[in-house]
Design an enzyme around this catalytic site. Structure first.
Site, PDB file in Angstrom:
ATOM      1  N   LYS A  93       0.832  -1.215   0.000  1.00 41.40           N
ATOM      2  CA  LYS A  93       0.000   0.000   0.000  1.00 41.40           C
ATOM      3  C   LYS A  93       0.863   1.260   0.000  1.00 41.40           C
ATOM      4  O   LYS A  93       0.464   2.285  -0.536  1.00 41.40           O
ATOM      5  CB  LYS A  93      -0.953  -0.015   1.192  1.00 41.40           C
ATOM      6  N   LYS A 104      -3.226  -8.499  -6.322  1.00 38.44           N
ATOM      7  CA  LYS A 104      -4.501  -9.068  -5.875  1.00 38.44           C
ATOM      8  C   LYS A 104      -5.674  -8.137  -6.226  1.00 38.44           C
ATOM      9  O   LYS A 104      -5.489  -6.925  -6.363  1.00 38.44           O
ATOM     10  CB  LYS A 104      -4.461  -9.367  -4.384  1.00 38.44           C
ATOM     11  N   LYS A 130     -10.726  -3.949  -3.467  1.00 43.50           N
ATOM     12  CA  LYS A 130     -11.885  -3.080  -3.635  1.00 43.50           C
ATOM     13  C   LYS A 130     -11.529  -1.600  -3.673  1.00 43.50           C
ATOM     14  O   LYS A 130     -12.318  -0.798  -4.139  1.00 43.50           O
ATOM     15  CB  LYS A 130     -12.941  -3.354  -2.555  1.00 43.50           C
TER      16      LYS A 130
HETATM   17  N1  AQP Z   1      -7.821 -10.722  -3.546  1.00 45.26           N
HETATM   18  C1  AQP Z   1      -8.386 -11.359  -2.545  1.00 45.26           C
HETATM   19  N2  AQP Z   1      -8.558 -12.695  -2.589  1.00 45.26           N
HETATM   20  C2  AQP Z   1      -9.153 -13.334  -1.577  1.00 45.26           C
HETATM   21  N3  AQP Z   1      -9.622 -12.742  -0.464  1.00 45.26           N
HETATM   22  C3  AQP Z   1      -9.471 -11.425  -0.377  1.00 45.26           C
HETATM   23  N4  AQP Z   1      -9.811 -10.529   0.547  1.00 45.26           N
HETATM   24  C4  AQP Z   1      -9.452  -9.308   0.156  1.00 45.26           C
HETATM   25  N5  AQP Z   1      -8.866  -9.356  -1.042  1.00 45.26           N
HETATM   26  C5  AQP Z   1      -8.858 -10.657  -1.405  1.00 45.26           C
HETATM   27  C6  AQP Z   1     -10.461 -10.877   1.798  1.00 45.26           C
HETATM   28  O1  AQP Z   1     -11.554  -9.992   1.980  1.00 45.26           O
HETATM   29  C7  AQP Z   1     -11.589  -9.526   3.328  1.00 45.26           C
HETATM   30  C8  AQP Z   1     -11.480  -8.019   3.247  1.00 45.26           C
HETATM   31  O2  AQP Z   1     -10.671  -7.524   4.186  1.00 45.26           O
HETATM   32  P1  AQP Z   1     -10.282  -6.009   4.312  1.00 45.26           P
HETATM   33  O3  AQP Z   1     -11.232  -5.115   3.650  1.00 45.26           O
HETATM   34  O4  AQP Z   1     -10.106  -5.756   5.748  1.00 45.26           O
HETATM   35  O5  AQP Z   1      -8.866  -5.918   3.698  1.00 45.26           O
HETATM   36  P2  AQP Z   1      -8.142  -6.250   2.412  1.00 45.26           P
HETATM   37  O6  AQP Z   1      -7.620  -7.626   2.476  1.00 45.26           O
HETATM   38  O7  AQP Z   1      -7.134  -5.176   2.267  1.00 45.26           O
HETATM   39  O8  AQP Z   1      -9.222  -6.188   1.260  1.00 45.26           O
HETATM   40  P3  AQP Z   1      -9.169  -5.460  -0.126  1.00 45.26           P
HETATM   41  O9  AQP Z   1     -10.350  -5.862  -0.930  1.00 45.26           O
HETATM   42  O10 AQP Z   1      -7.832  -5.619  -0.774  1.00 45.26           O
HETATM   43  O11 AQP Z   1      -9.404  -4.019   0.302  1.00 45.26           O
HETATM   44  P4  AQP Z   1      -8.514  -2.748   0.146  1.00 45.26           P
HETATM   45  O12 AQP Z   1      -8.463  -2.483  -1.314  1.00 45.26           O
HETATM   46  O13 AQP Z   1      -9.242  -1.704   0.887  1.00 45.26           O
HETATM   47  O14 AQP Z   1      -7.178  -3.035   0.725  1.00 45.26           O
HETATM   48  C9  AQP Z   1     -10.446 -10.225   4.058  1.00 45.26           C
HETATM   49  O15 AQP Z   1     -10.922 -11.355   4.722  1.00 45.26           O
HETATM   50  C10 AQP Z   1      -9.522 -10.598   2.949  1.00 45.26           C
HETATM   51  O16 AQP Z   1      -8.744 -11.729   3.256  1.00 45.26           O
END
Ligand code: AQP
Length: 334
Positions: free
Chosen positions: A116, A197, A200
């Protein structure tokens, strides 16, 4: 809360963008399946989302939208608690205590922070200490099991280390949480850049499929997904784009990669992509219909969050009082 004999599950998603199929496959899908067997607490971790720049009015609406999407996907408020993290101030209180037993070296190793920091200009302290707040989320509720995608495994390891460290330094206080990582499609990758990955908060919406994307948008995004110049549909880790699409197909149909390869012998990438888009469109249709019924009923959503916060705070306070006593604070007269 506190059902005798039932183990506790805790998980959360940060409202940092539109909920995606990666969040569904990596988190929500498992959350739903765990509700009968476990006592589940599902958070909307709004405090975490501030580590990325947010537009306040959008963040507030998004939190409501998340509650409605959790419900529409199948989280049952009769079985599970849905809680907004900032409604339970104990999260930040415990974070402070955990900060004091976390080594900077541990946080320096976190790959999410490294990733990030490359992507955003605002490299803030919250982003750096994000894993400590996550540990606090988990330990506060004495969670036994934490369903996370493979991308969050490292953070969960830190939660375990901190629990063990605190218990060793004082006396047994925290349950040591176990990870629950689904076997299938654990890490979903970006559609345009399959080396990264699917996230969102990605600035480019073509990289992800949102749970609320319209059918024509889903079709377009899958058709444009990056693959390679080969012709055969093969599950090969080196063909990252196709590998990822097969993982998504598998997660939504329950079919193995071998079965999928067999189904597409002699067919073209375009056939496979259209089928995949149709599968995802069909899976999202009932979720979107249910969502549209619930989302505008703010009275219902507020009431649900009020009840969730009250029940969650009971457990959170119990843990925090214990922690404060162990570290040597004077008990506050009530
Ligand atoms: N690419 C992924 N594949 C599988 N699982 C995923 N998760 C996120 N991305 C993937 C799972 O979704 C949940 C979201 O957790 P979060 O919002 O706390 O954090 P994150 O992992 O940082 O999710 P994002 O979608 O990547 O959000 P941003 O873009 O805001 O950083 C978790 O259970 C994660 O494992």
């Amino acid at each position: 809360m506190d059902t005798p004999g039932k183990k506790r599950v805790l998980s959360g998603i940060q409202p940092s963008g539109e909920l995606c199929i990666s969040n569904y496959i990596g988190a929500l899908k498992n959350w739903i399946s765990l509700q009968d067997e476990y006592e589940c607490v599902y958070l909307i971790v709004d405090l975490h989302s501030l580590t990325v720049d947010q537009v306040p009015a959008e963040l507030r609406q998004r939190c409501y939208s998340y509650v409605a999407q959790y419900l529409a996907c199948g989280i049952d408020p009769e079985k599970s608690l849905i809680v907004v993290q900032s409604h339970v101030p104990e999260h930040t209180e415990l974070t402070w205590v955990l900060n004091t037993i976390t080594y900077m070296g541990e946080l320096n190793r976190m790959t999410q922070f490294k990733d990030k920091s490359k992507k955003q200009k605002n490299i803030n302290l919250g982003l750096y200490t994000y894993p400590v707040l996550m540990a606090s989320d988990i330990l506060l509720y004495q969670a036994d099991l934490v369903p996370v995608g493979a991308d969050q495994k490292q953070h969960l390891e830190l939660s375990r280390d901190l629990a063990i460290r605190f218990n060793g330094k004082y006396s047994p206080t925290f349950t040591i949480p176990e990870p629950f990582i689904p076997k299938q499609g654990a890490r979903i990758m970006s559609l345009q850049d399959p080396e990264s990955k699917m996230s969102k908060s990605d600035k480019n919406p073509n990289n992800y499929i949102s749970l609320l994307d319209a059918p024509n948008v889903i079709m377009k995004k899958f058709k444009r997904a990056v693959t390679d110049s080969e012709t055969e549909i093969k599950y090969d880790e080196n063909r990252k784009g196709l590998h990822n699409l097969i993982n998504i197909y598998s997660a939504y149909t329950g079919k193995t990669s071998d079965q999928i390869e067999d189904m597409y012998v002699g067919k073209m990438y375009s056939d496979f992509k259209v089928d995949l888009a149709d599968i995802v469109i069909d899976a999202l249709k009932p979720i979107q219909e249910e969502y549209n019924k619930i989302y505008n009923d703010k009275g219902y959503l507020d009431q649900l969050l009020k009840e969730g916060a009250e029940k969650a705070r009971y457990q959170a306070r119990k843990t925090l009082d214990k922690v404060y006593r162990k570290v040597g604070f004077i008990k506050r007269a009530r």
